[in-house]
Design an enzyme around this catalytic site. Structure first.
Site, PDB file in Angstrom:
ATOM      1  N   ASP B  40     -78.614  22.992 107.375  1.00 57.56           N
ATOM      2  CA  ASP B  40     -79.757  22.683 106.515  1.00 57.56           C
ATOM      3  C   ASP B  40     -80.921  23.612 106.825  1.00 57.56           C
ATOM      4  OD1 ASP B  40     -81.582  19.556 105.798  1.00 57.56           O
ATOM      5  OD2 ASP B  40     -81.413  21.433 104.706  1.00 57.56           O
ATOM      6  N   CYS B 264     -89.228  24.121 102.533  1.00 56.70           N
ATOM      7  CA  CYS B 264     -88.967  23.242 101.399  1.00 56.70           C
ATOM      8  C   CYS B 264     -88.832  24.099 100.147  1.00 56.70           C
ATOM      9  CB  CYS B 264     -90.118  22.248 101.237  1.00 56.70           C
ATOM     10  SG  CYS B 264     -89.875  21.107  99.870  1.00 56.70           S
ATOM     11  N   ASN B 273     -87.570  20.423 107.213  1.00 58.53           N
ATOM     12  CA  ASN B 273     -87.008  19.527 108.239  1.00 58.53           C
ATOM     13  C   ASN B 273     -87.983  19.223 109.374  1.00 58.53           C
ATOM     14  OD1 ASN B 273     -84.108  19.136 107.527  1.00 58.53           O
ATOM     15  ND2 ASN B 273     -84.094  21.359 107.603  1.00 58.53           N
TER      16      ASN B 273
END
Lengths: 325, 323
Positions: B40, B264, B273
């Site tokens: 991620d 983001c 995150n």
């Protein structure tokens, strides 16, 4: 650089005034804005007087109930606050808004009153080493100085707010015992301070240590007289504030745009950003009376003047999203 | 090149404080930290990271005490070029015993490629928002669940555990507010089809302790709390406060990304995150056991930030900077 100030993105507006407050939380929280004093005092760039006055005037229109204006300390020690008289005299005073100033001793107090101050603050610490290094005397000696201030203040009907630094840790002593925080807080409260702001000066606290410390202090001081002043140096501020609020604390200090770095950790952040605190409290359905957009505008103004990026994540995200849209 | 960062001696415990705090009953005694940085995190970084650097990152993370490290994503490199080297990464890392290295598999083809490359655990990604699903994977929620059923069937046959993610649980960049009931509905479907754990993602970080509590209260009626995880983004600075509330409600699995890797995609320049270092610092302060060595974690964060030529998003790391 100046980001265009935009309204909060539409996907946020539904969350601003959220549903009912979870049980046990205060319905209203007083935000004490310390940006113009604690914030600017710890910024590298010295800000011109007219910019300070404009910042405070903008903050006065946001709904903030208390704005710490300046500090009546010797300009030898704190050059950033050398223009304290001019700032105090130059700001617009809005009805219903308090404008406290720092007064380390009787001389500062008299100077503040002469300049029109109607509320003052005194700064104690829960650490002997910090007290020695910061104001060159023991905790006991500092208490004696403050008693002179509170005596005079009482005679003139001037409210005094007491701060206790290093409530969750000290850059020199490390761990601070909660009972020591309670002891110093009690001394300040007994001498007449109407409110005690407990400061996590180096931001090392966590919800664990915040809870322990508050439990000890709450044995000595009524909850309604307590405030928390959290630094975000280790990213823990909002979690610590949430813990305090869950325990019933209803006064929170913060700094617009997260102004004010940490003098003990170069390059690290200091004060928690007012915008981020309000965003959280809004989401909890807690009333603050403060307009988040107006605070972001004031934050944008001062960051432009200081030529720096905001430390508020809400401001960073809001300006970015608006730009994309 | 950033100097090595050391926690100053005043910074509070590198290890959990004595168990008094956790024993108060308000918090779980142990929390499983799921490290999503290599997937991620790196997926949402501007700079592409060479394969050897990714492998070294994961190997360093394997030394920190983390039990779960999301290694990569078996999606088409056409869509996610940052994860194009998925097979090499999965085959190149040193797999420590006792550590799980889940990989993302959006569909059956990805699943099969992952298993062929040695994957022993996979993840699938649903969402609580129709519009987000449309924009993200070009189908409806219902259609996405049908694709996942295929993966679940194959995974069951191969005895491969599957973790389910639900995105947009506290808000959507397109739809705005998301109903807790919808989150519960999608979570329940994914849990019922066989996911052992459901990670609830505040994809754009708009959630607050208020909306987190509300959402969890509804989801917990459909999925046991022991099978829930939270995946909070720090875009609005709310992540640790949101995680705190989740812990208070009994959640004991938390996703995070070393150095707060991963911006983001919906708010340019904003963070994404939550940083693993900051999370572990908080959990240590609460006396909650994670098994993670904070100093080793910070060293790993320093490594990857140097490789990416960027500053860390972890405040704990910033505070310890000796520059």
């Amino acid at each position: 650089y100046a980001a265009d100030v935009k309204v909060l993105p539409s996907h946020l507006s539904g969350f601003i005034l959220s549903v009912s407050v979870a049980s046990g939380l205060p319905e209203y929280i007083k935000i004490v804005e310390v940006g113009p004093r604690d914030g600017l005092q710890n910024e590298k760039v010295i800000v011109p007087t007219d910019i300070k006055i404009e910042l405070i005037n903008q903050l006065s229109k946001t709904g903030l109930p208390a704005i710490e204006v300046t500090s009546f300390v010797s300009s030898k020690w704190v050059p950033q606050m050398a223009d304290h008289k001019e700032v105090m005299r130059g700001i617009e005073r809005h009805p219903g808004v308090q404008y406290p100033v720092l007064t380390p001793n009787l001389q500062g107090f008299h100077s503040a009153i002469a300049a029109g101050a109607t509320e003052v603050s005194v700064f104690g610490a829960a650490s002997e080493s910090f007290s020695k290094m910061n104001i060159n005397c023991s905790i006991e000696e500092s208490i004696e100085r403050f008693e002179e201030v509170t005596k005079s203040a009482r005679n003139m009907n001037i409210p005094v707010r007491g701060y206790v630094s290093c409530a969750l840790g000290c850059p020199y002593e490390g761990n601070i015992v909660p009972d020591k925080v309670a002891e110093v807080s009690k001394r300040l409260y007994s001498m007449g301070c109407y409110e005690i702001s407990l400061g996590d000066t180096i931001g090392v606290g966590t919800p664990g240590s915040m809870k322990k410390m508050l439990e000890a202090v709450m044995k000595e001081i009524p909850l309604s007289a307590l405030a928390v002043h959290c630094h975000d140096t280790y990213g823990q501020a909002l979690a610590n504030i949430l813990t305090a609020v869950q325990m019933g604390v209803a006064v929170v200090d913060s700094s617009v745009a997260g102004l004010g770095g940490c003098p003990y950790a170069k390059g690290a952040t200091g004060n928690v950003a007012t915008e981020d605190v309000i965003y959280m409290l809004n989401g909890l359905g807690i009333n603050t009376g403060v307009n988040l957009c107006a605070v972001m505008e004031a934050g944008n103004f001062i960051c432009t003047a200081l030529n720096k990026k905001t430390n508020s994540k809400v401001a960073q995200a809001s300006f970015s999203t608006a730009t994309i849209n | 090149m950033a100097a090595r960062r050391l926690l100053p001696r005043w910074a509070g415990s590198l290890r959990p404080v004595s168990s008094g705090a956790a024993a108060s009953g308000a918090y779980p005694k142990r929390v499983k930290v799921v490290e999503v940085g290599p997937r991620d995190g790196l997926q949402n970084e501007k700079n592409l990271v060479p394969t050897p650097v990714k492998i070294n990152l994961i190997n360093m993370l394997s030394e920190t005490g983390l039990q779960v490290i999301e290694a990569t994503s078996f999606v088409s490199p056409k869509w996610v070029p940052q994860m194009a080297d998925h097979t090499e990464v999965l085959q190149g890392i040193k797999k420590s015993p006792g550590i799980s290295y889940p990989v993302l598999t959006p569909n059956l083809r990805g699943f099969q490629a992952a298993v062929a490359a040695g994957a022993k655990e996979v993840s699938i990604f649903g969402a609580a928002s129709e519009l987000f699903t449309q924009k993200n994977i070009n189908c409806s929620i219902e259609e996405s669940l049908e694709r996942f059923e295929e993966v679940m069937r194959a995974a069951k046959e191969a005895s491969i555990p599957v973790r389910g993610y639900v995105s947009c649980v506290l808000g959507c960049p397109y739809e705005g507010k998301i109903s807790a009931a919808k989150v519960a509905e999608v979570s329940k479907k994914m849990y019922s089809m066989g996911c052992y754990e459901i990670s609830l993602g505040d994809t754009i970080g708009v959630g607050t302790p208020g909306s987190m509590r509300e959402m969890l209260a509804v989801v917990m009626k459909e999925v046991p709390v022991g099978a829930l995880a939270v995946h909070c983004h720090d875009t609005y600075g709310q992540a640790l406060a949101n995680i705190l509330v989740a812990l208070q409600m009994g959640v004991s699995v938390v996703d995070a990304s070393v150095a707060g890797l991963g911006g983001c995609p919906y708010a340019q320049g904003a963070s994404g995150n939550v940083a693993t270092e900051d999370l572990v610092y908080m959990l240590n302060g609460l006396g909650i056991h994670t098994g993670v060595d904070l100093q080793k974690l910070m060293d790993t964060g320093t490594f990857i930030c140097n490789a990416l030529n960027r500053k860390t998003n972890s405040k704990v790391s910033q505070a310890c900077c000796r520059l």
